[in-house]
Motif scaffolding. Structure first.
Motif, PDB file in Angstrom:
ATOM      1  N   UNK A  57      25.508 -19.327 -10.691  1.00  0.00           N
ATOM      2  CA  UNK A  57      25.759 -20.678 -10.037  1.00  0.00           C
ATOM      3  C   UNK A  57      27.278 -20.716 -10.449  1.00  0.00           C
ATOM      4  N   UNK A  58      27.888 -20.544 -11.582  1.00  0.00           N
ATOM      5  CA  UNK A  58      29.221 -20.836 -12.327  1.00  0.00           C
ATOM      6  C   UNK A  58      30.161 -20.032 -11.907  1.00  0.00           C
ATOM      7  N   UNK A  59      29.897 -18.814 -11.233  1.00  0.00           N
ATOM      8  CA  UNK A  59      30.782 -17.550 -11.131  1.00  0.00           C
ATOM      9  C   UNK A  59      31.258 -17.016 -12.325  1.00  0.00           C
ATOM     10  N   UNK A  60      30.364 -16.861 -13.087  1.00  0.00           N
ATOM     11  CA  UNK A  60      30.800 -16.315 -14.487  1.00  0.00           C
ATOM     12  C   UNK A  60      29.897 -14.950 -14.578  1.00  0.00           C
ATOM     13  N   UNK A  61      30.296 -14.017 -15.444  1.00  0.00           N
ATOM     14  CA  UNK A  61      29.560 -12.889 -15.823  1.00  0.00           C
ATOM     15  C   UNK A  61      28.523 -13.447 -16.596  1.00  0.00           C
ATOM     16  N   UNK A  62      27.307 -12.281 -16.785  1.00  0.00           N
ATOM     17  CA  UNK A  62      26.076 -12.827 -17.521  1.00  0.00           C
ATOM     18  C   UNK A  62      26.639 -12.592 -19.047  1.00  0.00           C
ATOM     19  N   UNK A  63      27.500 -11.384 -19.231  1.00  0.00           N
ATOM     20  CA  UNK A  63      28.270 -11.250 -20.419  1.00  0.00           C
ATOM     21  C   UNK A  63      29.080 -12.441 -21.081  1.00  0.00           C
ATOM     22  N   UNK A  65      28.277 -15.866 -20.260  1.00  0.00           N
ATOM     23  CA  UNK A  65      27.293 -16.848 -20.601  1.00  0.00           C
ATOM     24  C   UNK A  65      26.379 -16.467 -21.686  1.00  0.00           C
ATOM     25  N   UNK A  66      26.128 -15.111 -21.863  1.00  0.00           N
ATOM     26  CA  UNK A  66      25.264 -14.735 -23.071  1.00  0.00           C
ATOM     27  C   UNK A  66      26.252 -14.764 -24.093  1.00  0.00           C
TER      28      UNK A  66
ATOM     29  N   UNK B 259      33.851 -24.848 -22.069  1.00  0.00           N
ATOM     30  CA  UNK B 259      32.557 -23.898 -21.506  1.00  0.00           C
ATOM     31  C   UNK B 259      32.533 -22.537 -22.204  1.00  0.00           C
ATOM     32  N   UNK B 260      33.641 -22.350 -23.109  1.00  0.00           N
ATOM     33  CA  UNK B 260      33.808 -20.993 -23.573  1.00  0.00           C
ATOM     34  C   UNK B 260      33.484 -20.959 -25.117  1.00  0.00           C
TER      35      UNK B 260
END
Lengths: 153, 487
Positions: A57-63, A65-66, B259-260
């Protein structure tokens, strides 16, 4: 690992709830932490499936967010099975005997309650202190701590 | 009968809610105010009389029946405003503490609220920065950087979008003034942020509050909603941290807001030029921003009249740990450490001799009583290899083992390191292990020499204050308390 996979209906419900959480914050600047906080409030942890969903949804990689989930002490990947008492072990509470109190707490809890260490609750003038949920307790001695543990267990 | 009971978290943690509930059940009118900061007397109850408010404390819920029946005279403190602990203070930032209802816009306006913002609107950006510069206000979060210079840098930076970020990630043990301010006088912080916004041309502000402060979060969120129309077009959002001490460092705080992972950024670029989302950003501590309304309302020179040397104005000192009169003591810079600990703090709560005090949080130095003539002043503390920091003073009695405290300093650094730079990430762990060997009596002299070397690497090689200042508590403990390390 915390997961809602299993019943199809449960998956659908959880996904709908997750979508609603993401939608509520997506327009904010820097939405990831507010989303993670709310996911954890709703599910008791940040499930692996949610990480995938949020990343998409946020156009980020899973890595990415993880990596954020892993960085912060507050976020859990699995739900805490026991009730939690956060006992302050920082210097001001140490000066009032929190080390001895922590040893006492572990024994009194006897595996029924998780005694977690927290570094400072901002109650340094009235320590030793602890937090249960968002409830705060100060001037703890073994008797008061026993009561907290019995109530939480 | 009308009663005043604080709803500050420290009072609540001592049972103030139960006291208020019992009084309410007995038919008294209970008004919840901010805390006076006399925390050893919490829960403190004030009763309205013809002679003004009369304080009693500490009052437990079980005492309330007797209190209302006039039978708790042994706990009578009297008029709190004229209590020596209050009378000896210079309360500029905490002028409303104990006196007003935190979320009452009426109380806020009736006690001079919004006068600073009004003045700021009248004089405009350049003059606002001028007042703040003249006041001599320095960053109250710990670094002590002149606020006026930071604001001027952000004001001159180009960009249609700028931000004001309030650092409310008060993680230092022994400090609670940010929490008290947010819980007790939230509009004051909002007013300060709105003034900062006017000064630098920012229309958006964030308050980044640590998650360990649920009461402060609730108060700030409510206050932001209540006064949105008064600070518009300036907008404020409350953001909640997630349990990372290092996010009190301004660049990791900015990463966290984005958000980082809360990892430290290399400076330059300065946040004032390239901060949140790459835009000019003023990052100030709660107390820095909360000092601003008074400065604007009364003028920079009036604030600069207080203080000592290059430390101007007042500092809300937090007396914590094993100290008899624990609480908040706002005073002009210039008192000695000994005056604060003994004359005002009353020595230890345990009644045993004071052995050490740690000033400035977990990264601050330990001072022995032989250095109690050190004056509360940024430069005076630096000259003795210490730091004022956020002005938390944690007192330890003679039962403390300073070698264990030194080991804890490394342990804390290891737990909270963001991992970005090696001296902090690895140095803290190796330091902990080496100090554990000293504690176990394994070749103390050689291991302490190794620690001295390690501390030098951490001091000069770390990216931020966490790794860079952890040597302060370690080396001060070794230097001032050598007997605890000879094992």
């Amino acid at each position: 690992m915390c997961s809602w996979q299993g019943l199809d209906s449960a998956v659908t419900d959880a996904n709908a709830q997750l979508d609603a959480i993401i939608a509520a914050h997506q327009g904010r600047e820097g939405p990831l932490l507010p989303i993670l906080h709310e996911v954890q409030r709703a599910f008791g942890c940040i499930p692996e499936d949610a990480i995938r969903h949020i990343a998409h949804a946020l156009n980020l990689s899973r890595a990415e967010v993880s990596g954020v989930v892993g960085f912060y002490h507050d976020f859990r990947r699995a739900p805490e099975p026991l009730p939690v008492i956060k006992l302050c072990r920082a210097e001001a509470c140490q000066a009032r005997g929190s080390d001895a109190l922590a040893r006492w707490a572990e024994e009194a809890a006897a595996g029924r309650v998780a005694i977690e260490t927290v570094y400072c609750l901002g109650l340094c003038s009235v320590g030793p202190s602890a937090m249960v949920g968002s409830e705060v307790h100060a001037r703890l001695d073994p008797a008061a701590l026993d009561q907290l543990i019995e109530r939480a267990a | 009968m009308r009663l005043f009971v604080s709803d500050d978290a420290a009072a609540v943690a001592c049972g103030a809610d139960a006291v208020a509930a019992r009084a309410d059940a007995l038919g008294a009118e209970v008004v919840r105010t901010s805390s006076w900061g006399l925390h050893w007397l919490e829960p403190l109850v004030e009763i309205e009389t013809d002679d003004g408010r009369i304080g009693y404390g500490p009052v437990a819920a079980a005492d309330v029946d007797a209190l209302l029946a006039g039978e708790l005279e042994q706990r009578r403190i009297g008029d709190i405003a004229s209590h020596p602990f209050i009378r000896r203070q210079t309360r500029l930032t905490f002028a409303r503490a104990g006196r007003t209802r935190p979320l009452s816009l009426d109380d806020y306006a009736a006690t001079g609220g919004w006068a600073g913002l009004e003045q700021a609107r009248a004089i405009g950006p350049e003059a606002i920065v001028q007042q703040v510069t003249t006041s001599g206000l320095r960053g109250r979060g710990g670094a002590g950087f002149p606020a006026g210079i930071k604001w001027e840098t952000a004001r001159r930076a180009a960009g249609p979008r700028k931000y004001i970020v309030c650092n409310a990630d008060e993680g230092d043990s022994g400090t609670f003034a940010d929490r008290m301010l947010m819980e007790g006088d939230p509009f004051c912080l909002i007013e300060g942020m709105a003034i900062a916004g006017l000064a630098v041309g920012a229309d958006k502000g964030f308050v980044y509050i640590r998650s360990e402060y649920p009461h402060a979060i609730a108060k700030m969120e409510a206050a932001v909603r209540l006064c949105a129309h008064l600070v518009a077009p300036f907008e404020i959002e409350v953001r909640v941290g997630a349990g990372a001490y290092v996010c009190g460092e301004e660049t990791s705080l900015l990463n966290s807001l984005e958000g980082k992972r809360g990892e430290v950024r290399v400076k330059p670029p300065l946040p004032a030029i390239e901060g949140l989302f790459g835009r000019p950003t003023v990052v100030n501590n709660v107390l820095t921003l909360a000092a601003v309304p008074w400065i604007l309302a009364n003028g920079g020179p009036a604030y600069a009249d207080f203080g000592s040397g290059r430390s101007r104005g007042t500092m809300p000192v937090q007396l914590a740990g094993n100290i008899r009169h624990a609480g908040l003591f706002e005073t002009a810079f210039g008192l000695t450490l000994g005056e604060l600990v003994h004359d005002i703090g009353g020595g230890t709560a345990s009644g045993r001799p004071v052995k050490a005090v740690q000033v400035g949080g977990p990264l601050g130095a330990y001072f022995p009583p032989s250095l109690f003539d050190t004056v509360l002043d940024y430069e005076a503390f630096a000259a003795r290899d210490g730091l004022v920091g956020h002005a938390g003073i944690v007192v330890f009695d003679d039962t403390v083992d300073m070698a264990r405290q030194a080991r804890f300093a490394f342990e804390f650094c290891a737990a909270e390191s963001c991992g970005k730079c090696t001296p902090c990430r690895l140095g803290s762990v190796r330091g902990y292990e080496t100090m554990a060997r000293v504690l176990a009596g394994e070749d103390a002299a050689a291991n302490l020499a190794l620690i001295e070397e390690l501390c030098e690497t951490m001091t000069f090689g770390s990216l931020c204050a966490l790794g860079g200042l952890t040597p302060y508590p370690v080396l001060s403990a070794i230097r001032h308390f050598p007997e605890d390390f000879a094992r």
